[in-house]
Design a protein around this motif. Structure first.
Motif, mmCIF file in Angstrom:
data_model
loop_
_atom_site.group_PDB
_atom_site.id
_atom_site.type_symbol
_atom_site.label_atom_id
_atom_site.label_comp_id
_atom_site.label_asym_id
_atom_site.label_seq_id
_atom_site.Cartn_x
_atom_site.Cartn_y
_atom_site.Cartn_z
ATOM 1 N N SER A 1 -9.111 116.741 61.122
ATOM 2 C CA SER A 1 -7.826 117.339 61.485
ATOM 3 C C SER A 1 -7.149 117.966 60.275
ATOM 4 N N LEU A 2 -6.317 118.947 60.587
ATOM 5 C CA LEU A 2 -5.432 119.577 59.611
ATOM 6 C C LEU A 2 -4.022 119.215 60.039
ATOM 7 N N TYR A 3 -3.215 118.693 59.106
ATOM 8 C CA TYR A 3 -1.907 118.148 59.479
ATOM 9 C C TYR A 3 -0.763 119.067 59.065
ATOM 10 N N TRP B 1 -1.067 128.883 64.377
ATOM 11 C CA TRP B 1 -1.265 128.435 62.995
ATOM 12 C C TRP B 1 0.061 127.969 62.413
ATOM 13 N N MET C 1 0.127 121.873 53.628
ATOM 14 C CA MET C 1 -0.966 121.531 54.528
ATOM 15 C C MET C 1 -1.642 120.265 54.019
ATOM 16 N N ILE D 1 -5.218 118.166 54.506
ATOM 17 C CA ILE D 1 -6.561 118.330 55.069
ATOM 18 C C ILE D 1 -7.525 117.398 54.333
ATOM 19 N N PHE E 1 -12.253 120.596 54.485
ATOM 20 C CA PHE E 1 -12.064 121.754 53.617
ATOM 21 C C PHE E 1 -13.408 122.285 53.138
ATOM 22 N N ASP F 1 -3.562 131.444 55.211
ATOM 23 C CA ASP F 1 -3.254 130.191 55.882
ATOM 24 C C ASP F 1 -3.536 130.290 57.381
ATOM 25 N N CYS G 1 -6.401 128.085 59.461
ATOM 26 C CA CYS G 1 -6.097 127.315 60.674
ATOM 27 C C CYS G 1 -7.018 127.713 61.824
ATOM 28 N N VAL H 1 -10.490 126.379 61.342
ATOM 29 C CA VAL H 1 -10.521 124.939 61.631
ATOM 30 C C VAL H 1 -10.742 124.717 63.126
ATOM 31 N N CYS I 1 -12.163 121.431 65.505
ATOM 32 C CA CYS I 1 -11.287 120.447 64.883
ATOM 33 C C CYS I 1 -9.846 120.756 65.297
ATOM 34 N N ILE J 1 -5.442 120.837 64.811
ATOM 35 C CA ILE J 1 -4.222 120.825 64.020
ATOM 36 C C ILE J 1 -3.334 119.760 64.639
#
Length: 245
Positions: free
Chosen positions: A107-109, A160, A166, A168, A173, A189, A193, A196, A201, A203
């Protein structure tokens, strides 16, 4: 330790203030990757006074783009969690222990953002930066003095959030090969997103991380940066049109 990458463009004092906001949350828990992107006066001793040995100072011989700087700093990431952070960020809340428990490598937070003037809390999720969306936003801002806010689903294909903060995983990454360095500034950016989500995956909106963000809005005040911004918008729209994501 959680690694935090911050790039300075003659903003060393701002960088120090951003680091102070992290240190107020949790001391000796963050490792700072500080990039001096353009020639400026800086005092390494001030960093040492703040965080001891918990930093790596990177001095560029020539200016690099946003993505290239963070990609290079990534080579020095200590453990699993990597934070991309602007020097105009202040961390207001970060429940590190709770975050570590729920942290997913897939995940990307996105943090919650606080408006310092109004106290409003919001998630800064955005639509795809199409030429139409950009034009409508500029018209509203210039002629109607408003910025239209929409509630955006973070996992729509092309939604996004900005790279000013960010979080990650090192694995993710690596998997997406970091930022696309063909963008010098702007849209890298959004591109990250979208890539990802392309590999299925997620967000994730994280209410346990709250930051404030000043924003420089360089492209509004400089023809040079406006041209760079337009080039980046064209590039990301071409990628979408050519179905590269």
């Amino acid at each position: 330790m959680i690694s935090v990458s911050i790039v300075s463009h003659k903003q060393f004092n701002q960088v120090l203030n951003t680091i102070k906001s992290f240190e107020l949350i949790e001391k000796n828990f963050f490792f700072y990757l500080i990039t001096i992107n353009v020639s400026e006066e800086y005092e390494e001793q001030k960093l040492k006074n703040l965080v001891g040995k918990n930093f790596k100072l990177i001095i560029n011989n020539y200016p690099k783009g946003f993505g290239a700087n963070h990609n290079f700093a990534f080579n020095y990431v200590k453990d699993e969690v990597f934070i991309i952070c602007n020097p105009d960020i202040k961390v207001k809340k970060f429940n590190v222990k709770k975050f570590n428990i729920k942290f997913s490598k897939l995940s990307l937070y996105a943090p919650k953002v606080i408006n310092e003037k109004s106290g409003e809390l919001y998630f800064d999720l955005r639509d795809f930066p199409s030429l139409r969306n950009i034009l409508l936003r500029q018209i509203n801002k210039k002629f109607f003095k408003i910025i239209m806010k929409k509630i955006i689903n973070e996992n729509l294909k092309y939604s996004w959030f900005p790279g000013y903060f960010m979080v990650i995983s090192k694995d993710l990454f690596n998997q997406i090969k970091g930022f696309d360095e063909k963008y010098f500034m702007y849209c890298e950016d959004a591109d990250l997103c979208i890539r990802v989500k392309k590999i299925r995956c997620l967000i994730k909106k994280d209410t346990d991380i709250v930051v404030s963000h000043e924003g420089q809005f360089s492209s509004n005040n400089s023809l040079k940066y406006l041209i760079i911004h337009i080039k980046s918008i064209i590039r990301i729209n071409l990628k979408r049109y050519l179905r590269k994501f």
